[in-house]
Design a protein around this motif. Structure first.
Motif, mmCIF file in Angstrom:
data_model
loop_
_atom_site.group_PDB
_atom_site.id
_atom_site.type_symbol
_atom_site.label_atom_id
_atom_site.label_comp_id
_atom_site.label_asym_id
_atom_site.label_seq_id
_atom_site.Cartn_x
_atom_site.Cartn_y
_atom_site.Cartn_z
ATOM 1 N N PHE A 46 0.841 -1.200 0.000
ATOM 2 C CA PHE A 46 0.000 0.000 0.000
ATOM 3 C C PHE A 46 0.875 1.249 0.000
ATOM 4 N N ALA A 47 1.969 1.205 0.771
ATOM 5 C CA ALA A 47 2.918 2.318 0.798
ATOM 6 C C ALA A 47 3.613 2.467 -0.552
ATOM 7 N N THR A 48 3.907 1.346 -1.198
ATOM 8 C CA THR A 48 4.521 1.389 -2.533
ATOM 9 C C THR A 48 3.581 2.060 -3.534
ATOM 10 N N PHE A 49 2.325 1.673 -3.476
ATOM 11 C CA PHE A 49 1.331 2.272 -4.374
ATOM 12 C C PHE A 49 1.200 3.774 -4.116
ATOM 13 N N ALA A 50 1.167 4.165 -2.839
ATOM 14 C CA ALA A 50 1.049 5.586 -2.496
ATOM 15 C C ALA A 50 2.222 6.377 -3.060
ATOM 16 N N GLY A 51 3.419 5.813 -2.962
ATOM 17 C CA GLY A 51 4.599 6.479 -3.502
ATOM 18 C C GLY A 51 4.521 6.643 -5.008
ATOM 19 N N TYR A 52 4.029 5.601 -5.683
ATOM 20 C CA TYR A 52 3.915 5.677 -7.151
ATOM 21 C C TYR A 52 2.843 6.681 -7.556
ATOM 22 N N TRP A 53 1.708 6.633 -6.890
ATOM 23 C CA TRP A 53 0.618 7.550 -7.213
ATOM 24 C C TRP A 53 1.021 9.003 -6.968
ATOM 25 N N LEU A 54 1.777 9.206 -5.897
ATOM 26 C CA LEU A 54 2.255 10.553 -5.586
ATOM 27 C C LEU A 54 3.167 11.058 -6.706
ATOM 28 N N ALA A 55 3.918 10.151 -7.295
ATOM 29 C CA ALA A 55 4.862 10.525 -8.361
ATOM 30 C C ALA A 55 4.185 10.770 -9.697
ATOM 31 N N THR A 56 3.095 10.043 -9.979
ATOM 32 C CA THR A 56 2.512 10.092 -11.321
ATOM 33 C C THR A 56 1.126 10.731 -11.386
ATOM 34 N N GLY A 57 0.288 10.451 -10.384
ATOM 35 C CA GLY A 57 -1.091 10.896 -10.474
ATOM 36 C C GLY A 57 -1.771 10.277 -11.686
ATOM 37 N N PHE A 58 -2.789 10.959 -12.215
ATOM 38 C CA PHE A 58 -3.472 10.468 -13.413
ATOM 39 C C PHE A 58 -2.653 10.725 -14.670
ATOM 40 N N THR A 59 -1.909 11.824 -14.650
ATOM 41 C CA THR A 59 -1.282 12.324 -15.882
ATOM 42 C C THR A 59 -0.260 11.379 -16.485
ATOM 43 N N SER A 60 0.589 10.806 -15.683
ATOM 44 C CA SER A 60 1.637 9.928 -16.221
ATOM 45 C C SER A 60 1.561 8.517 -15.649
ATOM 46 N N PHE A 61 0.364 8.142 -15.224
ATOM 47 C CA PHE A 61 0.152 6.809 -14.642
ATOM 48 C C PHE A 61 0.369 5.726 -15.693
ATOM 49 N N GLY A 166 16.143 -1.262 12.280
ATOM 50 C CA GLY A 166 15.364 -2.155 11.432
ATOM 51 C C GLY A 166 14.276 -1.434 10.668
ATOM 52 N N GLY A 167 13.904 -0.235 11.163
ATOM 53 C CA GLY A 167 12.881 0.546 10.496
ATOM 54 C C GLY A 167 13.269 1.024 9.114
ATOM 55 N N ILE A 168 14.550 0.954 8.796
ATOM 56 C CA ILE A 168 15.009 1.371 7.464
ATOM 57 C C ILE A 168 14.333 0.536 6.372
ATOM 58 N N CYS A 169 14.257 -0.775 6.607
ATOM 59 C CA CYS A 169 13.683 -1.648 5.572
ATOM 60 C C CYS A 169 12.201 -1.357 5.362
ATOM 61 N N GLY A 170 11.492 -1.013 6.441
ATOM 62 C CA GLY A 170 10.077 -0.710 6.310
ATOM 63 C C GLY A 170 9.795 0.653 5.713
ATOM 64 N N SER A 171 10.842 1.452 5.542
ATOM 65 C CA SER A 171 10.687 2.799 4.979
ATOM 66 C C SER A 171 11.008 2.847 3.493
ATOM 67 N N VAL A 172 11.472 1.744 2.937
ATOM 68 C CA VAL A 172 11.875 1.687 1.534
ATOM 69 C C VAL A 172 10.709 1.582 0.546
ATOM 70 N N PRO A 173 9.625 0.832 0.844
ATOM 71 C CA PRO A 173 8.550 0.637 -0.144
ATOM 72 C C PRO A 173 8.005 1.893 -0.807
ATOM 73 N N PRO A 174 7.668 2.985 -0.057
ATOM 74 C CA PRO A 174 7.160 4.168 -0.772
ATOM 75 C C PRO A 174 8.220 4.816 -1.663
ATOM 76 N N MET A 175 9.493 4.642 -1.292
ATOM 77 C CA MET A 175 10.574 5.155 -2.133
ATOM 78 C C MET A 175 10.626 4.393 -3.453
ATOM 79 N N ILE A 176 10.403 3.074 -3.381
ATOM 80 C CA ILE A 176 10.386 2.269 -4.600
ATOM 81 C C ILE A 176 9.261 2.744 -5.517
ATOM 82 N N GLY A 177 8.090 3.014 -4.929
ATOM 83 C CA GLY A 177 6.977 3.517 -5.712
ATOM 84 C C GLY A 177 7.301 4.843 -6.368
#
Length: 318
Positions: A46-61, A166-177
């Motif tokens: 869900f965090a990965t998706f949020a990161g991707y959506w934040l980057a693209t929105g509708f325009t470049s999805f 250990g929280g570093i690994c859990g903070s990576v998914p939105p960055m990937i998005g």
């Protein structure tokens, strides 16, 4: 004189640990899903998706890019969690909440879990590399490395910093998005990282307080066990205070607008108020449960706020 009940419990724990290597219990396909910790995977995706959506929105999805980003991230996380289950096969039988997992319960043999975890992780990294971009794959590898080698194999058993580092690994998914949508690591990507990084200690501190007896039985040096509940409450307040300005960075970078900012202010204010409440209560377990439950609400709502804010902004532009 040795307490008979203690001796019997020790013997029982040893038997459980031995049984985890035999794989005598019947294995089902559900076990191969359970060992990947699907609950953790869902929240991270869900965090990965949020990161991707934040980057693209509708325009470049781009649905195909998103699909590969989600698939690659999911496989990498699943593999990392499986390897965590493999490595923790000696301590999981000692904790009530983990002794029924597939490996300690004997439903999946350790060797199978090891190769299953390696396969999933490798496939995930390949999917991110080929289907998204090398930078997203690198981030996925960092998340895997921190979770398996730094957290699971080292800090979890040696230091109260296990939850924080250990929280570093859990903070990576939105960055990937974000990287999947933009191809670069910029200030917004690090703002996403910081929100998740500051969120995780209060979340896991609360869990550690709730399951203090389990962690104590397994000899895991969680903060409440080593430093006590009072110190845990202090550090919980510190991280909730740091989380509030961290959540505003997305507004500063221009990635989100006023809708998100207001929601972040409300969420952060409530979180801080709950953290302060902990110093005035004698019902520590009840407070910890409130903090844990609210941490889940916080993460879900703030990610939703990012998604909705982008949708509102683009709708107003038409």
């Amino acid at each position: 004189m040795v307490d008979r009940s203690v001796s019997q419990q020790t013997a029982a724990d040893q038997n459980i640990a031995i049984e985890s290597f035999t794989g005598e219990n019947k294995t089902t396909w559900r076990d191969y899903i359970e060992i990947t910790k699907p609950g953790i995977n869902k929240s991270n995706l869900f965090a990965t998706f949020a990161g991707y959506w934040l980057a693209t929105g509708f325009t470049s999805f781009d649905f195909v890019t998103l699909l590969f980003a989600m698939l690659g991230s999911g496989l990498t996380i699943a593999g990392s969690c499986t390897l965590n289950n493999f490595y923790d096969r000696d301590i999981d039988p000692l904790m009530e909440r983990t002794r029924s997992r597939p490996v300690p319960d004997g439903r999946i043999k350790p060797s199978v879990a090891l190769w299953y975890g390696i396969f999933l992780t490798t496939l995930g990294i390949i999917v991110l590399t080929a289907g998204v971009n090398p930078l997203s794959a690198f981030l996925g590898f960092i998340g895997f490395f921190v979770y398996v080698f730094i957290y699971t194999m080292w800090l979890k058993r040696t230091s109260t910093l296990n939850t924080v580092i250990g929280g570093i690994c859990g903070s990576v998914p939105p960055m990937i998005g974000w990287v999947a949508g933009t191809g670069s690591l910029d200030l917004t990507a690090w703002a996403l990282f910081l929100i998740l990084f500051m969120w995780q200690p209060p979340h896991f501190f609360a869990l550690a307080m709730m399951k203090a007896d389990d962690y104590r039985a397994a000899g895991i040096p969680m903060l409440p066990i080593v430093k006590g509940f009072k110190e845990t409450k202090k550090q919980t307040l510190i991280f909730t205070l740091l989380l509030l300005p961290s959540s505003y960075l997305l507004f500063y970078t221009g990635a989100v607008g006023w809708f998100y900012l207001v929601i972040a202010l409300i969420l952060g204010g409530v979180y801080i108020a709950l953290a302060i409440k902990g110093f005035n209560t004698k019902e520590d377990d009840r407070w910890a449960r409130q903090m844990f439950f609210y941490s889940l609400i916080y993460l879900t709502v703030i990610l939703l706020a990012m998604i909705i804010d982008v949708a509102i902004t683009e709708a107003l532009q038409f």
